[in-house]
Each structure stands twice: as C-alpha cells, then as structure tokens.
Design a protein around this motif. Sequence first.
Motif, PDB file in Angstrom:
ATOM      1  N   GLY A  61       8.347  15.285   2.957  1.00 51.98           N
ATOM      2  CA  GLY A  61       8.135  14.846   1.575  1.00 51.98           C
ATOM      3  C   GLY A  61       9.421  14.373   0.935  1.00 51.98           C
ATOM      4  N   TRP A  62      10.495  15.108   1.148  1.00 47.20           N
ATOM      5  CA  TRP A  62      11.799  14.704   0.611  1.00 47.20           C
ATOM      6  C   TRP A  62      12.264  13.396   1.240  1.00 47.20           C
ATOM      7  N   ASP A  68      11.485   6.006  -0.670  1.00 46.25           N
ATOM      8  CA  ASP A  68      10.951   5.282  -1.829  1.00 46.25           C
ATOM      9  C   ASP A  68      12.068   4.933  -2.801  1.00 46.25           C
ATOM     10  N   PHE A  69      12.947   5.875  -3.052  1.00 51.60           N
ATOM     11  CA  PHE A  69      14.062   5.647  -3.959  1.00 51.60           C
ATOM     12  C   PHE A  69      14.945   4.516  -3.438  1.00 51.60           C
ATOM     13  N   VAL A  73      15.772   1.021  -5.338  1.00 49.73           N
ATOM     14  CA  VAL A  73      17.150   0.601  -5.601  1.00 49.73           C
ATOM     15  C   VAL A  73      17.402  -0.774  -4.991  1.00 49.73           C
ATOM     16  N   ASP A  74      16.967  -0.972  -3.755  1.00 52.23           N
ATOM     17  CA  ASP A  74      17.145  -2.281  -3.102  1.00 52.23           C
ATOM     18  C   ASP A  74      16.450  -3.373  -3.898  1.00 52.23           C
ATOM     19  N   GLN A  75      15.245  -3.109  -4.347  1.00 52.70           N
ATOM     20  CA  GLN A  75      14.476  -4.090  -5.129  1.00 52.70           C
ATOM     21  C   GLN A  75      15.192  -4.416  -6.431  1.00 52.70           C
ATOM     22  N   LEU A  76      15.679  -3.399  -7.111  1.00 51.26           N
ATOM     23  CA  LEU A  76      16.362  -3.616  -8.377  1.00 51.26           C
ATOM     24  C   LEU A  76      17.667  -4.386  -8.173  1.00 51.26           C
ATOM     25  N   GLU A  77      18.372  -4.078  -7.090  1.00 49.70           N
ATOM     26  CA  GLU A  77      19.613  -4.781  -6.821  1.00 49.70           C
ATOM     27  C   GLU A  77      19.367  -6.258  -6.541  1.00 49.70           C
ATOM     28  N   ARG A  78      18.251  -6.572  -5.890  1.00 47.73           N
ATOM     29  CA  ARG A  78      17.916  -7.969  -5.617  1.00 47.73           C
ATOM     30  C   ARG A  78      17.547  -8.707  -6.906  1.00 47.73           C
TER      31      ARG A  78
END
Length: 80
Positions: A61-62, A68-69, A73-78
Amino acid sequence: ARDGICDCCDGSDEPAGQCTNVCAEQAAALRAAREERNRLLQDGFRIRSEREAEGAKIRDGWQAASDDFDRVVDQLEREV
C-alpha cells in the motif's frame, strides 16, 4: 549405585523395594512438556506468518501511494 539415592527412574540402581518406579510418570510429563512446546512453536509460526502477510500488504500500500505520488509530481513538473 547402592548409595540410598534413587538416580534411575526405575530404581534399578538401588536394592529392590527401596525406590519407586516413576519412569512412566516422568515419560508422561516429558511428553506433555514436548507437546506444549510444539503447540507453542506452531502458534508462533502461525502468528509470524500472519504478521508477515499483514506487513506485506502495508508495504504494498505504501509503495502504491509512493508510486502515485511520483506520477503526480512528474505530471505537475511537465505542466510547469
């Protein structure tokens, strides 16, 4: 060996009649102790296995949350 101390469970180390044969009682007590020890070991193995399975689920789960995190983060950075 004829010293008045019953060293052997069957009393064979002393003159006849001086010692009581307690071999069966001692064997039964040892058998019961061994069975209890085996029961406790089996319980411990079962509990350990259960805890390992629980730990693996938590770890998975962790790991999924971390993955997911990282994707977020990758999506936001792009996007920036």
